[in-house]
Each structure stands twice: as C-alpha cells, then as structure tokens.
Design a protein around this motif. Structure first.
Motif, mmCIF file in Angstrom:
data_model
loop_
_atom_site.group_PDB
_atom_site.id
_atom_site.type_symbol
_atom_site.label_atom_id
_atom_site.label_comp_id
_atom_site.label_asym_id
_atom_site.label_seq_id
_atom_site.Cartn_x
_atom_site.Cartn_y
_atom_site.Cartn_z
ATOM 1 N N TRP A 192 -4.232 -10.215 -9.327
ATOM 2 C CA TRP A 192 -2.896 -9.868 -9.476
ATOM 3 C C TRP A 192 -3.031 -9.498 -11.229
ATOM 4 N N LYS A 237 1.585 -11.653 -4.364
ATOM 5 C CA LYS A 237 1.189 -11.715 -5.602
ATOM 6 C C LYS A 237 0.314 -10.469 -6.751
ATOM 7 N N GLU A 292 -2.189 -12.988 -0.562
ATOM 8 C CA GLU A 292 -2.590 -11.723 -1.777
ATOM 9 C C GLU A 292 -1.708 -10.848 -1.992
ATOM 10 N N GLN A 313 -6.898 -6.478 0.381
ATOM 11 C CA GLN A 313 -6.329 -7.167 0.227
ATOM 12 C C GLN A 313 -6.264 -7.876 2.248
ATOM 13 N N PRO A 349 -7.438 -13.785 -5.027
ATOM 14 C CA PRO A 349 -7.238 -13.970 -5.877
ATOM 15 C C PRO A 349 -6.633 -13.753 -7.800
ATOM 16 N N ARG A 388 -14.771 -15.535 -3.808
ATOM 17 C CA ARG A 388 -13.314 -15.154 -3.451
ATOM 18 C C ARG A 388 -12.771 -13.814 -5.182
#
Length: 408
Positions: free
Chosen positions: A316, A210, A207, A202, A313, A310
């Motif tokens: 999580w 999450k 981030e 992270q 995201p 990326r």
C-alpha cells in the motif's frame, strides 16, 4: 522459480516491440477552446496537443503549406453557428506562443445574428473517436461557462446573451463531470495498467482494500492540490513518471515471484541513477533530483522487502507514493480547462467521484478473476499470469516513460 526472471525479462523486451503501436494510441486525446462572444462577433482560441495534430492527414510537405492546411482544418471542425448558418471567419487562424508539446491557434468570426448561437466541435473525432473537447465561453459580461463536447454530444446550444437564461448554469453538470471521471479512468490505459500491476500480487480482499485505499487517498490529495492551484508540477514530467511508476511496480512483481534476486534492486537503482545523471546534463523532462530520489527509494524499498516474510502488507505504501504522481496526471484534465472559481469545486468533486467509480469497476472486474485462479490452487497458472502479465505491463510502462521523457 528463479528461471522465471530471465524469461520474463526477454518477454518484456519482446512485448515492448509489439506493443509500441498500441501504446501510441493510448494518450488521452483532449483539446480546449476559449470563446469570447460579443454580439455577433466572436474570438476563439484553440489549444491542442502536438501529438494529436500528428494524427491528422495533412497532405503538405512544406511547413507553410501545413500551417494553411491546419488552419483550414481547425476552422472547419471547431465552428460557431447562428441558427443553421455557420459563422464566417473574419480573421484567419494565427499560431500563438505555446508550451512545448502544445499548439495554440486564435481566429475571429462574424455571425449573421447574435441569437441562437451554438458551438460545434468534431475536432479529431475521425482520428480518435474518444476525443474530448473542453469549450469555455464568455458571452458579453456574463460569467464564463464550460462544457465537455464529445462524439455523443458535438454541439453546445448557447443561451442568448439578452435572455434571463444567459446567467443560468448551462455548462457541464455535476453528473457530466462524474461521467467524465469514469471515462477518464476507463480510457486511461496507463492508470489501468498501474492498477493491474498492483492487483496481480494480491491474494486477499484485505490486501486489495489497502492497496486501492492507498492509491485513492494519494491521488485524491494531489488531484485537489493541483486543481486548486497549490501545486503545479510540469505536466510532461508527470506523464513520464506515471509510465516509470508502472514499470517499477511490474518489475517488483517479477522480482517477488522469481525469488527476490539481490541483483535486480541494484540494477534498477543503478539505472535510475544513470538517468538522473543524464537529466542533470539536460536530457529528458524529469528533473535529476527526482530520479535520484527514486533511485534511493528503490534500493531502500527493495531492501525492506527482502527482510519481510510477506511483502503484500507493504505494497500500500508504493500504491500511495505513486498514487501521488497519478493524481497530478488526473488533474491535468481540469487544469487545462481553466475553470472559473465558482465552477471548480463542482468539477473537482464530480470528476474525482467519477474516477473512483471507474477505478472500483476496474478492480471488481480484474481481482475476482485473479482470486478465482488462486482459490482453485492453480499455482502454476497464477505464477504465469503474474510473470507474463507483469512483463506486458512493464513493456507498456517503459515505452510510456521513454516516449514521454525523451520523445519529441
């Protein structure tokens, strides 16, 4: 970057060898006792993990001699006192039927008086100072109460059955369960290893929020469902899956940092598929359908990660899915305590709050250090931390998985 993958794999194997001894010391050391006290007579049933029993220096070669040595040890380390006098064993300990990996013994005691009774436990404290002992007591017709005994509090002074205080709450308080939850997460090296594996990749506070939220919500759901009795998965399978979840997230870290080699997802899925086939043939404690589902999930999840610029995201989701498994692991502590309905809500709330506090403390300790390295632009150092940190975590996860799923 691609050269990192073979290096990390080799390092992972080396760390697996060197960390076996440390990992063996990981599993939480817990024991439980249920007391039925009627006047000056008491019956106690003690439950303890076979792994914990293996730590005891019982000097006996024959099985019968070991049973006698264990019986002596239990009666000397789980005791009932009347004042300053230890109650005498009226009927010696006898083994009862138990689930695999557990040992259960029952014996009876006679006290010189029915007043000023106290339970004392220093069970396994010499071998495991962090050992926790859950004592559950029913005195006469009063409601059962429970207390957690530890190195810092080895004795529980019981109220006299005839006293008005006998019906008062003198078991573990809400604060006590909060502290138990904090201790559980801080000494739960598998859960900390999973958090570390999640945090290594992270790069922003959003981030991190999450990932931690996904993990928190998920394990809170299964902790509640399991503790309230709605879902009761096999404890040994859950513990093995926790180890596997750690290894999979660590492998994902190395794969992402090494340039997303297409071979790795197929190797992981193929390995899980092989384990599923072995489970169908009766090997291991994790059901074959669970491993097959993980194999399918892995190939889909890795495939999705390959297509996004990326991946952070999406992490999580993995925190949430594996958080469901970890929640069942948290619940095992309260489930074995066999709490009464009236005490369960308080214990569940306090324990979950403690787990969250301990988890938050771990995040506040780990992530700022990782973020500091990233902010100072030390990409090589950050890459090395991700690679070697993930390799070490992978080694621990694999060891926990193999030992819990296929160990004796």
């Amino acid at each position: 970057m691609n050269g990192r993958l073979p290096l990390a794999a080799v390092f992972c194997a080396l760390r697996l060898t060197f960390l076996v001894a440390a990992a063996r010391a990981h599993d939480r050391s817990l024991s439980y006792s249920a007391w039925e006290i009627d006047g000056s007579h008491a019956r106690v049933t003690v439950r303890i993990a076979a792994l914990d029993l293996s730590r005891l220096p019982l000097m006996a070669d024959e099985e019968e001699e070991r049973e006698r040595a264990l019986a002596t040890y239990l009666t000397q380390h789980v005791q009932l006192f009347a004042g300053d006098t230890a109650c005498q064993v009226a009927k010696p300990p006898r083994p009862l039927g138990a689930t695999p990996g557990r040992a259960v013994y029952e014996w009876e005691l006679t006290c010189p008086s029915a007043e000023h009774l106290a339970i004392h436990s220093d069970l396994l404290l010499d071998e495991a100072p962090s050992h926790l002992h859950f004592a559950r007591v029913r005195q006469g017709t009063s409601k059962p109460l429970e207390r957690v005994l530890s190195d810092g509090e080895r004795t529980w002074q019981l109220a006299d059955a005839a006293s008005p205080r006998a019906s008062a709450v003198q078991g573990t308080s809400l604060f006590g369960y909060v502290m138990l939850g904090i201790e559980h997460i801080i000494t739960g090296y598998d859960h900390l290893a999973f958090l570390l594996a999640l945090l290594l990749m992270q790069t922003s506070l959003v981030e991190v929020a999450k990932v931690v939220t996904g993990f928190t919500v998920a394990h809170s759901i299964t902790l509640g469902l399991a503790t309230l009795g709605y879902v009761q998965p096999d404890a040994s399978a859950v513990e093995a899956l926790i180890g596997l979840s750690i290894a999979l997230v660590a492998i994902e870290n190395v794969w992402l940092s090494a340039g997303r080699n297409r071979i790795v997802p197929w190797l992981v899925s193929a390995a899980l598929a092989c384990l599923a086939l072995a489970a169908v043939r009766g090997h291991g404690r994790i059901p074959g359908v669970t491993l097959a589902g993980l194999a399918l999930f892995s190939i889909c999840y890795f495939g999705l990660l390959e297509r996004v610029p990326r991946p952070a995201p999406l992490r999580w989701t993995i925190a949430f899915i594996f958080g469901l498994v970890h929640g069942f692991g948290f619940a095992a502590v309260l489930l074995e305590a066999d709490l009464s309905t009236t005490r369960l809500a308080q214990a569940l709330f306090g324990f979950n709050v403690g787990v969250e506090m301990g988890q938050l403390a771990a995040v506040l300790l780990i992530w700022p250090l990782l973020h500091l390295v990233a902010r100072q632009g030390r990409e090589r150092l950050r890459g090395a931390i991700i690679e070697y940190g993930s390799a070490a975590v992978c080694a621990l996860g694999l060891f926990w998985f193999v030992s819990r799923a296929y160990g004796s």
